[in-house]
Enzyme design. Sequence first.
Site, PDB file in Angstrom:
ATOM      1  N   ASP A 135       0.826  -1.215   0.000  1.00 17.26           N
ATOM      2  CA  ASP A 135       0.000   0.000   0.000  1.00 17.26           C
ATOM      3  C   ASP A 135       0.860   1.265   0.000  1.00 17.26           C
ATOM      4  O   ASP A 135       0.363   2.357  -0.267  1.00 17.26           O
ATOM      5  CB  ASP A 135      -0.957   0.009   1.210  1.00 17.26           C
ATOM      6  CG  ASP A 135      -0.257  -0.030   2.569  1.00 17.26           C
ATOM      7  OD1 ASP A 135       0.985  -0.173   2.607  1.00 17.26           O
ATOM      8  OD2 ASP A 135      -0.952   0.092   3.595  1.00 17.26           O
ATOM      9  N   GLU A 136       2.170   1.109   0.281  1.00 17.84           N
ATOM     10  CA  GLU A 136       3.030   2.294   0.394  1.00 17.84           C
ATOM     11  C   GLU A 136       3.199   3.024  -0.939  1.00 17.84           C
ATOM     12  O   GLU A 136       3.609   4.182  -0.971  1.00 17.84           O
ATOM     13  CB  GLU A 136       4.392   1.907   1.005  1.00 17.84           C
ATOM     14  CG  GLU A 136       4.198   1.252   2.356  1.00 17.84           C
ATOM     15  CD  GLU A 136       5.471   1.058   3.178  1.00 17.84           C
ATOM     16  OE1 GLU A 136       6.432   1.806   2.998  1.00 17.84           O
ATOM     17  OE2 GLU A 136       5.470   0.135   4.016  1.00 17.84           O
ATOM     18  N   TYR A 159      12.062   2.739  -1.038  1.00 22.57           N
ATOM     19  CA  TYR A 159      11.373   1.435  -1.061  1.00 22.57           C
ATOM     20  C   TYR A 159      10.064   1.533  -1.834  1.00 22.57           C
ATOM     21  O   TYR A 159       9.834   0.784  -2.785  1.00 22.57           O
ATOM     22  CB  TYR A 159      11.103   0.949   0.369  1.00 22.57           C
ATOM     23  CG  TYR A 159      10.091  -0.184   0.432  1.00 22.57           C
ATOM     24  CD1 TYR A 159      10.349  -1.413  -0.180  1.00 22.57           C
ATOM     25  CD2 TYR A 159       8.862  -0.028   1.080  1.00 22.57           C
ATOM     26  CE1 TYR A 159       9.411  -2.450  -0.139  1.00 22.57           C
ATOM     27  CE2 TYR A 159       7.927  -1.059   1.123  1.00 22.57           C
ATOM     28  CZ  TYR A 159       8.201  -2.267   0.512  1.00 22.57           C
ATOM     29  OH  TYR A 159       7.271  -3.284   0.540  1.00 22.57           O
ATOM     30  N   LYS A 163       8.898  -0.158  -5.454  1.00 26.43           N
ATOM     31  CA  LYS A 163       7.738  -1.046  -5.606  1.00 26.43           C
ATOM     32  C   LYS A 163       6.752  -0.453  -6.621  1.00 26.43           C
ATOM     33  O   LYS A 163       6.184  -1.174  -7.436  1.00 26.43           O
ATOM     34  CB  LYS A 163       7.039  -1.265  -4.257  1.00 26.43           C
ATOM     35  CG  LYS A 163       7.815  -2.079  -3.247  1.00 26.43           C
ATOM     36  CD  LYS A 163       8.093  -3.516  -3.670  1.00 26.43           C
ATOM     37  CE  LYS A 163       6.858  -4.387  -3.676  1.00 26.43           C
ATOM     38  NZ  LYS A 163       7.208  -5.822  -3.926  1.00 26.43           N
TER      39      LYS A 163
HETATM   40  P1  NAD Z   1      11.221 -10.094   3.454  1.00 27.59           P
HETATM   41  O1  NAD Z   1      12.246  -9.024   3.413  1.00 27.59           O
HETATM   42  O2  NAD Z   1      10.922 -10.785   4.751  1.00 27.59           O
HETATM   43  O3  NAD Z   1      11.604 -11.242   2.416  1.00 27.59           O
HETATM   44  C1  NAD Z   1      12.074 -10.968   1.123  1.00 27.59           C
HETATM   45  C2  NAD Z   1      12.619 -12.270   0.542  1.00 27.59           C
HETATM   46  O4  NAD Z   1      13.100 -11.986  -0.783  1.00 27.59           O
HETATM   47  C3  NAD Z   1      13.793 -12.853   1.342  1.00 27.59           C
HETATM   48  O5  NAD Z   1      13.620 -14.244   1.506  1.00 27.59           O
HETATM   49  C4  NAD Z   1      15.006 -12.550   0.469  1.00 27.59           C
HETATM   50  O6  NAD Z   1      16.064 -13.482   0.608  1.00 27.59           O
HETATM   51  C5  NAD Z   1      14.391 -12.589  -0.929  1.00 27.59           C
HETATM   52  N1  NAD Z   1      15.160 -11.788  -1.904  1.00 27.59           N
HETATM   53  C6  NAD Z   1      15.614 -10.523  -1.734  1.00 27.59           C
HETATM   54  N2  NAD Z   1      16.313 -10.142  -2.820  1.00 27.59           N
HETATM   55  C7  NAD Z   1      16.286 -11.175  -3.693  1.00 27.59           C
HETATM   56  C8  NAD Z   1      16.831 -11.397  -5.000  1.00 27.59           C
HETATM   57  N3  NAD Z   1      17.559 -10.443  -5.605  1.00 27.59           N
HETATM   58  N4  NAD Z   1      16.606 -12.580  -5.606  1.00 27.59           N
HETATM   59  C9  NAD Z   1      15.873 -13.551  -4.988  1.00 27.59           C
HETATM   60  N5  NAD Z   1      15.368 -13.413  -3.750  1.00 27.59           N
HETATM   61  C10 NAD Z   1      15.559 -12.240  -3.113  1.00 27.59           C
HETATM   62  O7  NAD Z   1       9.905  -9.432   2.840  1.00 27.59           O
HETATM   63  P2  NAD Z   1       8.372  -9.638   3.234  1.00 27.59           P
HETATM   64  O8  NAD Z   1       8.041  -8.727   4.333  1.00 27.59           O
HETATM   65  O9  NAD Z   1       8.086 -11.088   3.347  1.00 27.59           O
HETATM   66  O10 NAD Z   1       7.687  -9.068   1.907  1.00 27.59           O
HETATM   67  C11 NAD Z   1       7.466  -9.897   0.786  1.00 27.59           C
HETATM   68  C12 NAD Z   1       6.824  -9.090  -0.317  1.00 27.59           C
HETATM   69  O11 NAD Z   1       5.604  -8.526   0.143  1.00 27.59           O
HETATM   70  C13 NAD Z   1       7.686  -7.905  -0.791  1.00 27.59           C
HETATM   71  O12 NAD Z   1       7.553  -7.809  -2.187  1.00 27.59           O
HETATM   72  C14 NAD Z   1       7.077  -6.717  -0.089  1.00 27.59           C
HETATM   73  O13 NAD Z   1       7.255  -5.546  -0.848  1.00 27.59           O
HETATM   74  C15 NAD Z   1       5.619  -7.121  -0.020  1.00 27.59           C
HETATM   75  N6  NAD Z   1       4.847  -6.545   1.105  1.00 27.59           N
HETATM   76  C16 NAD Z   1       5.303  -6.653   2.388  1.00 27.59           C
HETATM   77  C17 NAD Z   1       4.533  -6.147   3.439  1.00 27.59           C
HETATM   78  C18 NAD Z   1       4.971  -6.277   4.880  1.00 27.59           C
HETATM   79  O14 NAD Z   1       4.306  -5.743   5.787  1.00 27.59           O
HETATM   80  N7  NAD Z   1       6.048  -6.998   5.194  1.00 27.59           N
HETATM   81  C19 NAD Z   1       3.316  -5.523   3.170  1.00 27.59           C
HETATM   82  C20 NAD Z   1       2.879  -5.440   1.838  1.00 27.59           C
HETATM   83  C21 NAD Z   1       3.652  -5.956   0.816  1.00 27.59           C
HETATM   84  P1  TYD Z   2       7.970  -0.747   9.814  1.00 29.92           P
HETATM   85  O1  TYD Z   2       7.680  -2.009  10.564  1.00 29.92           O
HETATM   86  O2  TYD Z   2       9.378  -0.467   9.403  1.00 29.92           O
HETATM   87  O3  TYD Z   2       6.992  -0.746   8.553  1.00 29.92           O
HETATM   88  P2  TYD Z   2       6.682   0.445   7.470  1.00 29.92           P
HETATM   89  O4  TYD Z   2       7.662   1.537   7.637  1.00 29.92           O
HETATM   90  O5  TYD Z   2       6.867  -0.268   6.169  1.00 29.92           O
HETATM   91  O6  TYD Z   2       5.272   0.854   7.733  1.00 29.92           O
HETATM   92  O7  TYD Z   2       7.473   0.474  10.689  1.00 29.92           O
HETATM   93  C1  TYD Z   2       6.125   0.579  11.123  1.00 29.92           C
HETATM   94  C2  TYD Z   2       5.966   1.940  11.782  1.00 29.92           C
HETATM   95  O8  TYD Z   2       6.747   1.955  12.992  1.00 29.92           O
HETATM   96  C3  TYD Z   2       6.470   3.084  10.954  1.00 29.92           C
HETATM   97  O9  TYD Z   2       5.628   4.224  11.160  1.00 29.92           O
HETATM   98  C4  TYD Z   2       7.848   3.379  11.515  1.00 29.92           C
HETATM   99  C5  TYD Z   2       7.714   3.003  12.972  1.00 29.92           C
HETATM  100  N1  TYD Z   2       8.942   2.473  13.620  1.00 29.92           N
HETATM  101  C6  TYD Z   2       9.373   3.011  14.855  1.00 29.92           C
HETATM  102  O10 TYD Z   2       8.761   3.923  15.406  1.00 29.92           O
HETATM  103  N2  TYD Z   2      10.502   2.483  15.419  1.00 29.92           N
HETATM  104  C7  TYD Z   2      11.215   1.471  14.826  1.00 29.92           C
HETATM  105  O11 TYD Z   2      12.270   1.060  15.393  1.00 29.92           O
HETATM  106  C8  TYD Z   2      10.738   0.920  13.594  1.00 29.92           C
HETATM  107  C9  TYD Z   2      11.493  -0.188  12.906  1.00 29.92           C
HETATM  108  C10 TYD Z   2       9.588   1.456  13.031  1.00 29.92           C
END
Ligand code: NAD
Ligand code: TYD
Length: 353
Positions: A135-136, A159, A163
């Site tokens: 959503d970012e 980031y 995306k």
């Molecule tokens: P994460 O950082 O935990 O995992 C990313 C994975 O991608 C890792 O296993 C890493 O080894 C692999 N990777 C990184 N670079 C690579 C490359 N060059 N080649 C092959 N593999 C590679 O991320 P996540 O939090 O599980 O997020 C997964 C996806 O979901 C991402 O695309 C992220 O943008 C999206 N997303 C995440 C969130 C969230 O809250 N975490 C929310 C919405 C969308």
């Molecule tokens: P984060 O988990 O990094 O997710 P995103 O930035 O992708 O939303 O952070 C969630 C929220 O928490 C964000 O507003 C930043 C804040 N935050 C802190 O206040 N302290 C921290 O140490 C971290 C990692 C995040």
Amino acid sequence: MKAVKKILITGGAGFIGSHVTRRFVKNYPHYQVYNLDKLTYAGNLENLKDIEDAPNYIFIKGDIVNQQFLKDLFEKYHFNGVIHLAAESHVDRSITNPMEFIHTNVVGTGNLLFAAQEQINKGKLLDCFYHISTDEVYGSLGDTGLFTEETPYSPRSPYSASKASSDHLVRAFYHTYKLPVVISNCSNNYGSNQFPEKLIPLVINNILNMSPIPVYGKGENIRDWLYVEDHALAIDQVYHAGQKGQTYNIGGNNEWKNIDLIIKLCEIMDIRLNRKSGTSHKLITFVKDRAGHDLRYAIDSTKISQELGWKPTLDFETGMAKTVDWYLNNNEWLQNVISGDYEKYYDDQYKKR
Ligand code: NAD
Ligand code: TYD
């Protein structure tokens, strides 16, 4: 007996990817699931220990930035479906090292699209190229309003900009080459196996160690939190029933101000650790704000709920309790991921704040 379908999941060793991979391996025995992951600091095969010997699961170590490697991989396996999660995913790291995000998220996604399209050009059957986004990409909301699928893109961190670029490339391949794509944009996930650079596991880890809890700015930023297994359920539904060329927003309808969420976590942790009430709260430390810190994200999930019948299954109270319990019961996992490079990362990010 159904015909075997070959599904490529990228980033399957990461946080969300591991939940998606497990779900597909367990629920769809007639799918052969290939997990392609570079195993960066965020990728961890321990996340998939329970399914590593499943007959329909294969792990492939590789980098999506390597175009030739991807071409060869698609030529070898002729995948029927792709679910693309591999990415650099942490905003703070994107601020210190934006190029890594441009390489992996933009060039890597471009390589994957190109390799998939080449297979279609050769007459191979690829039913679905599913790109997982965030959503970012929509930018930052004020006090009111929700992101819909029609909200204009306005990314504000390296980031989210990387995306957003990858989302545009995916749509361009749909319109130009008719690649059968679908995209979803999800809000903040939480749950087991999340790397402790993200807010919730970082706070849990710091409370465990009685270390300061760093709250950026005044803690007034708002995020919409969704339990990771509910995201995996949504991904399953979009993969199987989402309309090609469409985007689906996925959210928890669960907005929390950071400071309120942190206080809640402190209370849960005091109870779980049998510590005196208020012990964790004392660790809260307000630190220098993140550069360009988006104020608020909130998702309107009407489309996915009306078209595909998806809705979150878990309330936040239960999800948080499950998450905290998972970290407390998996101390070895936590100790492994915070050994080595993590300490340096933590010092670099937080010492100067
Ligand atoms: P994460 O950082 O935990 O995992 C990313 C994975 O991608 C890792 O296993 C890493 O080894 C692999 N990777 C990184 N670079 C690579 C490359 N060059 N080649 C092959 N593999 C590679 O991320 P996540 O939090 O599980 O997020 C997964 C996806 O979901 C991402 O695309 C992220 O943008 C999206 N997303 C995440 C969130 C969230 O809250 N975490 C929310 C919405 C969308
Ligand atoms: P984060 O988990 O990094 O997710 P995103 O930035 O992708 O939303 O952070 C969630 C929220 O928490 C964000 O507003 C930043 C804040 N935050 C802190 O206040 N302290 C921290 O140490 C971290 C990692 C995040």
